[in-house]
Design a protein around this motif. Structure first.
Motif, PDB file in Angstrom:
ATOM      1  N   LEU A 170      40.558  40.488  44.350  1.00  0.00           N
ATOM      2  CA  LEU A 170      41.403  40.180  45.641  1.00  0.00           C
ATOM      3  C   LEU A 170      40.962  38.893  47.044  1.00  0.00           C
ATOM      4  N   ALA A 171      39.625  39.240  46.745  1.00  0.00           N
ATOM      5  CA  ALA A 171      39.000  38.294  47.366  1.00  0.00           C
ATOM      6  C   ALA A 171      39.236  36.704  46.484  1.00  0.00           C
ATOM      7  N   GLY A 172      38.795  36.346  45.967  1.00  0.00           N
ATOM      8  CA  GLY A 172      39.513  35.332  44.725  1.00  0.00           C
ATOM      9  C   GLY A 172      40.762  35.049  44.885  1.00  0.00           C
ATOM     10  N   TYR A 173      41.819  36.050  45.009  1.00  0.00           N
ATOM     11  CA  TYR A 173      43.434  35.590  44.649  1.00  0.00           C
ATOM     12  C   TYR A 173      43.197  35.093  45.926  1.00  0.00           C
ATOM     13  N   LEU A 174      43.269  35.049  47.307  1.00  0.00           N
ATOM     14  CA  LEU A 174      43.141  35.240  48.881  1.00  0.00           C
ATOM     15  C   LEU A 174      42.317  33.325  48.911  1.00  0.00           C
ATOM     16  N   LEU A 233      42.434  31.556  46.476  1.00  0.00           N
ATOM     17  CA  LEU A 233      43.441  30.508  45.520  1.00  0.00           C
ATOM     18  C   LEU A 233      44.824  30.207  46.279  1.00  0.00           C
ATOM     19  N   HIS A 234      45.852  31.643  46.709  1.00  0.00           N
ATOM     20  CA  HIS A 234      46.053  31.052  46.882  1.00  0.00           C
ATOM     21  C   HIS A 234      46.253  30.785  48.567  1.00  0.00           C
ATOM     22  N   GLU A 235      45.754  31.293  49.340  1.00  0.00           N
ATOM     23  CA  GLU A 235      45.597  30.983  50.856  1.00  0.00           C
ATOM     24  C   GLU A 235      44.661  29.930  51.491  1.00  0.00           C
ATOM     25  N   GLY A 236      43.896  30.237  50.583  1.00  0.00           N
ATOM     26  CA  GLY A 236      42.232  28.571  51.054  1.00  0.00           C
ATOM     27  C   GLY A 236      41.535  30.007  51.860  1.00  0.00           C
ATOM     28  N   THR A 237      41.739  30.676  52.243  1.00  0.00           N
ATOM     29  CA  THR A 237      40.665  31.918  52.529  1.00  0.00           C
ATOM     30  C   THR A 237      39.740  32.524  52.277  1.00  0.00           C
ATOM     31  N   PRO A 238      38.211  32.190  52.487  1.00  0.00           N
ATOM     32  CA  PRO A 238      37.016  33.143  52.219  1.00  0.00           C
ATOM     33  C   PRO A 238      36.967  34.708  52.706  1.00  0.00           C
ATOM     34  N   ILE A 239      37.585  35.128  51.614  1.00  0.00           N
ATOM     35  CA  ILE A 239      37.006  36.508  52.241  1.00  0.00           C
ATOM     36  C   ILE A 239      35.986  37.000  51.867  1.00  0.00           C
ATOM     37  N   ASP A 240      35.393  38.060  52.600  1.00  0.00           N
ATOM     38  CA  ASP A 240      34.025  38.851  52.007  1.00  0.00           C
ATOM     39  C   ASP A 240      34.693  40.532  51.143  1.00  0.00           C
ATOM     40  N   PRO A 241      34.459  40.522  50.031  1.00  0.00           N
ATOM     41  CA  PRO A 241      35.205  41.246  49.510  1.00  0.00           C
ATOM     42  C   PRO A 241      34.262  42.825  49.410  1.00  0.00           C
ATOM     43  N   ASP A 242      33.029  42.579  49.851  1.00  0.00           N
ATOM     44  CA  ASP A 242      32.141  44.177  50.685  1.00  0.00           C
ATOM     45  C   ASP A 242      32.427  44.492  52.210  1.00  0.00           C
ATOM     46  N   THR A 243      32.839  43.634  52.930  1.00  0.00           N
ATOM     47  CA  THR A 243      33.310  43.541  54.062  1.00  0.00           C
ATOM     48  C   THR A 243      34.582  43.462  54.999  1.00  0.00           C
ATOM     49  N   ALA A 264      43.044  44.797  39.143  1.00  0.00           N
ATOM     50  CA  ALA A 264      41.899  43.556  39.209  1.00  0.00           C
ATOM     51  C   ALA A 264      41.928  42.866  37.742  1.00  0.00           C
ATOM     52  N   ALA A 265      42.335  43.418  36.494  1.00  0.00           N
ATOM     53  CA  ALA A 265      42.667  41.937  35.815  1.00  0.00           C
ATOM     54  C   ALA A 265      43.142  41.799  35.782  1.00  0.00           C
ATOM     55  N   VAL A 266      44.936  42.034  35.701  1.00  0.00           N
ATOM     56  CA  VAL A 266      46.238  41.319  36.147  1.00  0.00           C
ATOM     57  C   VAL A 266      45.230  40.290  37.193  1.00  0.00           C
ATOM     58  N   LEU A 267      45.361  40.768  38.851  1.00  0.00           N
ATOM     59  CA  LEU A 267      44.485  38.958  39.564  1.00  0.00           C
ATOM     60  C   LEU A 267      43.597  38.360  39.181  1.00  0.00           C
ATOM     61  N   ARG A 268      43.138  38.350  38.018  1.00  0.00           N
ATOM     62  CA  ARG A 268      41.758  37.511  37.741  1.00  0.00           C
ATOM     63  C   ARG A 268      42.761  37.142  36.474  1.00  0.00           C
ATOM     64  N   ALA A 269      43.863  37.340  35.874  1.00  0.00           N
ATOM     65  CA  ALA A 269      44.471  36.605  34.418  1.00  0.00           C
ATOM     66  C   ALA A 269      44.791  35.135  34.976  1.00  0.00           C
ATOM     67  N   PRO A 270      44.709  33.522  34.100  1.00  0.00           N
ATOM     68  CA  PRO A 270      45.090  32.996  34.610  1.00  0.00           C
ATOM     69  C   PRO A 270      46.769  32.751  35.037  1.00  0.00           C
ATOM     70  N   GLY A 271      47.515  33.639  33.579  1.00  0.00           N
ATOM     71  CA  GLY A 271      48.550  33.454  33.301  1.00  0.00           C
ATOM     72  C   GLY A 271      49.150  34.605  34.957  1.00  0.00           C
ATOM     73  N   THR A 272      49.022  34.819  35.526  1.00  0.00           N
ATOM     74  CA  THR A 272      49.859  35.466  36.928  1.00  0.00           C
ATOM     75  C   THR A 272      50.382  34.622  37.779  1.00  0.00           C
ATOM     76  N   PRO A 273      49.419  33.661  38.211  1.00  0.00           N
ATOM     77  CA  PRO A 273      51.123  33.207  39.443  1.00  0.00           C
ATOM     78  C   PRO A 273      52.069  32.740  38.655  1.00  0.00           C
ATOM     79  N   ALA A 274      52.028  32.142  37.002  1.00  0.00           N
ATOM     80  CA  ALA A 274      53.341  31.488  36.046  1.00  0.00           C
ATOM     81  C   ALA A 274      54.146  33.127  36.437  1.00  0.00           C
TER      82      ALA A 274
END
Length: 391
Positions: free
Chosen positions: A80-84, A86-96, A281-291
């Motif tokens: 989720l942190a990586g996805y946010l 990528l799509h919103e340009g906001t750094p998010i700490d997944p732990d906190t 988690a696997a789907v959010l990390r997949a490169p084809g998800t935006p498509a």
């Protein structure tokens, strides 16, 4: 587009636990009783995208079928942190800063319970989803409403400021907006974000964030509000991935606010189903998800446009949404009576717009909402039934 002619409502006291059924329980039950096509509820009549099912099928036995950490599986929080970013340009700490919940509904209740104490007020911008007010009341708070009189109205900064009092703790917005089918524009976001200067927390329900049928990028609270302790983003896989039954949602907030949200969440559900978290988690990390999401939005656009054209051909003025999958139509009479009669006689279920207001404005009295997140053959059958009924 016109500036808001919104009415402001005084604070309403906390209500006891409601004795009446939710409209989202009552209407689907009536639809089932009469064998009606259910266009009242935003639930899909088809499975989720194959990517989710494949990710779930890839899981083996072992720890992925046991409790995950209450805050959320580390794989999903990282995804989720990586996805946010990528799509919103906001750094998010997944732990906190990320808490995984049982759908967006649980996230909402945990957020409000973390923010609101008896005597606090929360501003709702109406039309508002029916879960918002009960969440506030269950925490001992009261609600104040900024009521938009019609779909072309906009949130006005002066009108919004007039609703806020020294007791206001938060404001809840929904973008893209159920049921209006649009996102908050830049002026509306500025009006909402300006409340943070008074210490008001902006809680943004963004469950339809990837269903932008008009192709515009999503702009949410992470971009609109700079202070992470004065903003909460709530979302889920339910609508974007056509997986309403998976019940995987999340709340994103600053570390201190997240700590309080997690303190509530751990005593509500502890954690959502672990296998589903890992699959998401696997789907959010997949490169084809935006498509995948872009294709879903295109498919919905075609169904929405076709359904709107069919309603108009039947003499029902209908409005195509720019976001989401809800079509509003003016039925020319009391919408509640029309919906009840149409379920029984036409065997098609829709929802009156009055359910989204504490005090419905006159302009919405004859307007109904259709959920067009269905297979094309389902929509075709609904049109056939409505056409026979109306002619």
């Amino acid at each position: 587009m016109t500036p808001t002619t919104a009415a402001t409502a005084p604070a309403t006291p906390p209500a006891p636990a409601p004795a009446a059924e939710s409209v989202f329980v009552r209407i689907p039950a009536l639809a089932a009783k009469y064998g009606a096509v259910n266009l009242a509820q935003g639930v899909f009549d088809h499975g989720p995208d194959r990517a989710l099912l494949d990710a779930l099928a890839a899981l083996g036995d072992g720890t992925e079928h046991q409790y995950a950490p209450s805050a959320g599986h580390p794989l999903l929080r990282a995804a989720l942190a990586g996805y946010l970013r990528l799509h919103e340009g906001t750094p998010i700490d997944p732990d906190t800063e990320v808490t995984v919940t049982v759908g967006a509904t649980e996230a909402l209740h945990c957020v409000i319970a973390a923010l609101v104490s008896p005597g606090d007020e929360v501003v709702l911008v109406e039309p508002a989803y029916e879960q918002y007010a009960p969440a506030v009341h269950s925490a001992g708070g009261t609600t104040r409403a900024l009521r938009l009189a019609g779909p072309d109205d906009r949130i006005d900064a002066a009108a919004l400021a007039r609703v806020v009092t020294p007791a206001t703790r938060a404001v809840i917005v929904n973008t893209p907006w159920n049921p209006l089918g649009r996102s908050l524009d830049a002026d509306e976001w500025r009006a909402v974000a300006d409340l943070t200067r008074r210490g008001v927390v902006v809680v943004s329900d963004e469950t339809y964030e990837h269903l932008n049928l008009d192709g515009t990028p999503h702009t949410g609270v992470l971009a609109a509000v700079a202070d992470p302790e004065l903003r909460v983003k709530i979302s889920s896989v339910s609508k974007s991935f056509a997986a309403t039954g998976w019940r995987i949602g999340w709340a994103v907030a600053g570390p201190e606010l997240t700590r309080r949200i997690r303190a509530v969440h751990q005593f509500v559900t502890f954690c959502p189903p672990t296998p589903l978290q890992v699959a998401v988690a696997a789907v959010l990390r997949a490169p084809g998800t935006p498509a995948v999401l872009e294709r879903r939005a295109r498919d919905l656009r075609a169904r929405v446009d076709g359904f709107v054209a069919d309603l108009r051909a039947m003499g029902l003025p209908a409005t195509a949404p720019g976001n989401g999958f809800f079509v509003l139509a003016d039925v020319g009479e009391d919408a509640e009576r029309w919906c009840d009669r149409t379920i029984a006689e036409a065997r098609v279920a829709a929802l009156p717009m009055s359910v989204f207001y504490a005090d419905p404005p006159a302009a919405m009295a004859t307007t109904v909402r259709f959920a067009v997140c269905k297979r094309q053959e389902t929509l075709d059958e609904a049109v056939r039934r409505l056409r026979r009924h109306l002619t």
